[in-house]
Design a protein around this motif. Structure first.
Motif, PDB file in Angstrom:
ATOM      1  N   HIS A 173      86.186  39.916  39.514  1.00 59.41           N
ATOM      2  CA  HIS A 173      86.147  41.471  39.830  1.00 59.41           C
ATOM      3  C   HIS A 173      84.769  41.719  40.498  1.00 59.41           C
ATOM      4  O   HIS A 173      83.756  40.855  40.478  1.00 59.41           O
ATOM      5  N   ASP A 227      94.057  38.847  40.431  1.00 59.52           N
ATOM      6  CA  ASP A 227      95.207  38.348  39.818  1.00 59.52           C
ATOM      7  C   ASP A 227      94.702  36.781  39.236  1.00 59.52           C
ATOM      8  O   ASP A 227      95.473  36.580  38.481  1.00 59.52           O
ATOM      9  N   GLY A 228      93.654  36.436  39.604  1.00 57.17           N
ATOM     10  CA  GLY A 228      93.323  35.088  38.912  1.00 57.17           C
ATOM     11  C   GLY A 228      92.511  35.267  37.612  1.00 57.17           C
ATOM     12  O   GLY A 228      92.543  36.451  37.125  1.00 57.17           O
ATOM     13  N   SER A 229      91.988  34.143  37.007  1.00 55.83           N
ATOM     14  CA  SER A 229      91.368  34.209  35.846  1.00 55.83           C
ATOM     15  C   SER A 229      90.333  33.314  35.821  1.00 55.83           C
ATOM     16  O   SER A 229      90.813  31.755  36.177  1.00 55.83           O
TER      17      SER A 229
END
Length: 401
Positions: free
Chosen positions: A165, A344-346
């Motif tokens: 983010h 959408d990633g982490s």
């Protein structure tokens, strides 16, 4: 040399620019050879050596931590007056995942900012610190540094964190780890079942009880546990069983209340199962992060010049916990979140570790180094910045936020 802020911002960016290749080399070196908490010997040597070569006085082994250091330039704290700015560097990696939290970028950006500020300002009015903070992922190096008084004279503690983010500050909870051990009595489960006192049964009951508790916890609070010792054989009633529990609270006071709830549940289970229970802390507790809006707004404005706009965090979303919280409740601090991969990633994944060495990561590292350096210039050369930052921190402390 001119002390006009705009000309200094330009000079700072130039200084980061001429070091950009070397900063990226440092970042990749950390990424290639990841070291976990308290084992970051190569990383600490590399970073401290870079600072020393450019004129910083480096103290190693700070707070009794072999991989912590403080590099200093400018006046000694309090000797000539003036603000004290600390640029923070993290460099520990995750077991088996390497730099899946991007600490290699935090370290290189902090390094670049420190070197650029020193080069741009020359004789610094005040004190500039570059602080090597090990073991953010486990143990809490900053907790020890706070306890040793490293931040006692600091007016601004500055760092950034890569993520998924672009947020001007990071909603970080308070956290603690507790070990719960139940003592029972061994017996043969068939030959003498009434003689046994099942410690594992007590531990399982605690998990069930905490599951009920979890449903009524406030936002930002939760309990996650694992079994670390469940017995040795199926034909022996376990005389001892142990669990490790991670607790988080939206605020430090919420965490303290949750810790007491867990202790109360453990005592109740022990009483009901005729076991004896021991509850102990594992490592230092992380306090919740208290964002300094004055400093965060300055950082965001500087980062925006590099084409990376930051927004407020999504309401009700928490990103985890960090020992920067323990710094932020004592001195004005920032911890912006800048994306190196999409939402959408982490982080804490192999994909994020790969992204932390990719082209987007290099762009973010350079931009963050520039924005951190410009924010440090603001604090060092504009007395009203420090005054407003401290006023903001005191207001949040008084409101319990």
């Amino acid at each position: 040399m001119s002390r006009n802020p705009e000309s200094l911002y330009t000079r700072v960016r130039q200084e980061v620019g001429v070091r950009a290749d070397r900063l990226w080399e440092v970042s990749l070196a950390l990424h290639r050879e990841p070291e976990t908490a308290y084992e970051e010997h190569r990383a600490a040597r590399l970073l401290a050596g870079e600072l020393e070569r450019e004129g910083f006085a480096v103290e190693r082994g700070v707070a009794g931590l072999p991989t912590a250091f403080v590099a200093r330039t400018g006046s000694a704290a309090g000797a000539r007056g003036g603000p004290v700015v600390a640029l923070l560097m993290e460099y520990d990696a995750l077991p088996r995942l390497g730099h899946a939290c991007g600490h290699n970028l935090i370290a290189s950006a902090g390094l670049g900012a420190a070197l650029a500020v020193r080069a741009a300002l020359g004789g610094i009015e005040g004190t500039l610190l570059a602080v090597g903070t090990p073991a953010e992922e486990r143990g809490g190096g900053k907790v020890a540094l706070v306890g040793a008084g490293v931040f006692r004279e600091v007016d601004a503690a500055l760092m950034f964190h890569p993520g998924v983010h672009d947020w001007v500050w990071a909603p970080l909870t308070a956290s603690a780890q507790l070990r719960v051990g139940f003592h029972g009595r061994a017996a043969h489960p068939t030959g003498s079942p009434t003689e046994g006192i099942d410690a594992l049964g007590a531990l399982i009951q605690l998990f069930n009880t905490l599951g009920v508790l979890d449903r009524r916890l406030p936002p930002g609070s939760h309990v996650q546990g694992i079994v670390t010792d469940g017995g040795r054989a199926t034909n022996i009633v376990p005389a001892y069983a142990e669990g490790l529990f991670g607790l988080r609270g939206g605020t430090t006071s919420a965490l303290e209340a949750l810790v007491e709830e867990l202790r109360s549940c453990a005592r109740g289970v022990a009483s009901a199962t005729r076991t004896r229970v021991e509850v102990s802390d594992v490592g230092g507790r992380y306090e919740h992060f208290r964002d300094n809006e004055v400093l965060s707004a300055l950082f965001a404005a500087h980062l925006d010049r590099a084409g990376i706009p930051l927004s407020e965090p999504t309401a009700g979303v928490y990103l985890g916990s960090s020992d920067i919280g323990n710094v932020s409740t004592r001195v004005p601090a920032i911890h912006p979140w800048v994306a190196v991969m999409g939402p959408d990633g982490s982080d804490h994944t192999p994909e994020f570790a790969e992204a932390a060495a990719g082209p987007r990561a290099r762009q973010v590292m350079t931009a963050a180094a520039e924005a951190l350096a410009c924010t440090a210039v603001d604090v060092l050369l504009r007395p009203e910045v420090s005054e407003r930052a401290w006023a903001g921190l005191r207001a949040k402390a008084a409101a319990g936020r």
